[in-house]
Design an enzyme around this catalytic site. Structure first.
Site, mmCIF file in Angstrom:
data_model
loop_
_atom_site.group_PDB
_atom_site.id
_atom_site.type_symbol
_atom_site.label_atom_id
_atom_site.label_comp_id
_atom_site.label_asym_id
_atom_site.label_seq_id
_atom_site.Cartn_x
_atom_site.Cartn_y
_atom_site.Cartn_z
ATOM 1 N N ARG A 104 1.144 -1.263 -0.195
ATOM 2 C CA ARG A 104 -0.110 -0.037 0.298
ATOM 3 C C ARG A 104 0.698 1.369 -0.376
ATOM 4 O O ARG A 104 2.181 1.155 1.123
ATOM 5 C CB ARG A 104 -1.210 -0.010 1.430
ATOM 6 C CG ARG A 104 -1.982 0.452 1.504
ATOM 7 C CD ARG A 104 -2.891 0.377 1.830
ATOM 8 N NE ARG A 104 -2.234 1.130 3.949
ATOM 9 C CZ ARG A 104 -2.914 1.748 5.036
ATOM 10 N NH1 ARG A 104 -4.488 1.603 4.453
ATOM 11 N NH2 ARG A 104 -2.765 1.571 5.927
ATOM 12 N N THR A 108 -0.276 7.337 -0.842
ATOM 13 C CA THR A 108 -2.200 7.654 -1.400
ATOM 14 C C THR A 108 -2.658 6.357 -0.955
ATOM 15 O O THR A 108 -4.372 6.096 -1.105
ATOM 16 C CB THR A 108 -2.116 7.621 -2.737
ATOM 17 O OG1 THR A 108 -1.126 6.093 -3.157
ATOM 18 C CG2 THR A 108 -1.416 8.643 -3.577
ATOM 19 N N ASP A 200 1.013 -1.369 12.171
ATOM 20 C CA ASP A 200 0.892 -1.677 11.016
ATOM 21 C C ASP A 200 1.962 -3.426 10.883
ATOM 22 O O ASP A 200 2.680 -3.931 11.821
ATOM 23 C CB ASP A 200 2.798 -1.255 10.770
ATOM 24 C CG ASP A 200 2.700 -1.916 9.144
ATOM 25 O OD1 ASP A 200 3.157 -3.118 9.356
ATOM 26 O OD2 ASP A 200 3.193 -0.918 8.335
ATOM 27 N N ASP A 203 5.247 -4.788 9.336
ATOM 28 C CA ASP A 203 6.788 -4.481 9.899
ATOM 29 C C ASP A 203 6.441 -5.271 12.333
ATOM 30 O O ASP A 203 7.739 -5.489 11.880
ATOM 31 C CB ASP A 203 6.282 -2.897 11.034
ATOM 32 C CG ASP A 203 6.899 -2.489 9.701
ATOM 33 O OD1 ASP A 203 7.466 -2.920 8.878
ATOM 34 O OD2 ASP A 203 6.622 -1.274 9.223
#
Ligand code: PRP
Ligand code: URA
Length: 209
Positions: A104, A108, A200, A203
């Site tokens: 991703r 944006t 995340d 991560d």
């Protein structure tokens, strides 16, 4: 419209609580994602078809059930979906594994596909598409489109944490893809992260931040 199911088994909810905690280590995070994926696979496979088969036990002949429906392909959306593969395969060991690489754009929030490799007979398999996070739904929608383009006909989407925005987006785009989640969270923040979420997923799973 497709079905959206939250699998709210107490073991899943408890493990998810630890997963969400920002103090949970990478090692524990990885183990928990694996365990939750296995528990969810049990529910996601609940409607698999069975057939009668006659066998001989050491004592007598008897008619019992065995799986008869489509074979399965587990397809993670890279990277974070990789953390869910082993958990599902523990329950469905004969499953084939495909990969869809998608990231991703941080600004944006648009998904970008960078890799697709699927079992050749994907059209004959039931696909379990796995990714811990369903946020805007962009990555899941593009992954489903990539699967359909290559012939996949039966697809289920299995995520750990879903945002209402993502569920709505996938349901609006694909009325035939049922969605399973361990939790439906509140909303997306201005950066496209699920609130309260777990941060995340990629991560945290791979220790890259
Ligand atoms: C995360 C997550 C999903 C996607 C969800 O992946 O694992 O694939 O974001 O967001 P969306 O619903 O708004 O598309 P990311 O792009 O961070 O890549 P990674 O797995 O490589 O970390
Ligand atoms: N991707 C993640 O890893 N986490 C989110 O909250 C949203 C997208």
């Amino acid at each position: 419209m497709s079905k959206f199911t939250v699998i709210d088994h107490p073991l899943i909810q408890h493990k998810l609580r630890i997963l969400r905690d920002k103090n949970t280590s990478t090692k524990d995070f990885r183990e928990l994602v694996d365990e939750i994926a296995a528990l969810m696979a049990y529910e996601v496979s609940r409607d698999m078809q069975l057939e009668d088969v006659e066998i001989q036990t050491p004592i007598a002949k008897t008619t019992v059930k065995q799986l008869s429906g489509k074979k399965v392909a587990v397809v993670p959306i890279l990277r974070a979906g990789l953390g869910m593969v082993d958990g599902v395969v523990k329950l469905i060991p004969a499953a084939r594994i495909g990969h869809i690489g998608m990231y991703r754009d941080e600004k944006t929030l648009e998904p970008h596909e960078y890799f697709v490799k699927l079992p050749e007979d994907i059209d004959k398999r039931e696909v379990i598409l796995v990714d811990p996070m369903l946020a805007t739904g962009g990555s899941a929608k593009d992954a489903i489109a990539a699967l359909k383009k290559r012939g996949a006909k039966t697809i289920k989407l299995m995520v750990l944490v879903a945002a209402p925005e993502g569920v709505k987006a996938v349901q609006a785009a694909f009325g035939d893809v049922d969605i399973f989640a361990a939790a439906l969270d509140d909303h997306l923040n201005e950066n496209g992260y699920i609130v309260p979420g777990l941060g995340d997923a990629g991560d945290r799973l791979f220790g890259t931040k």
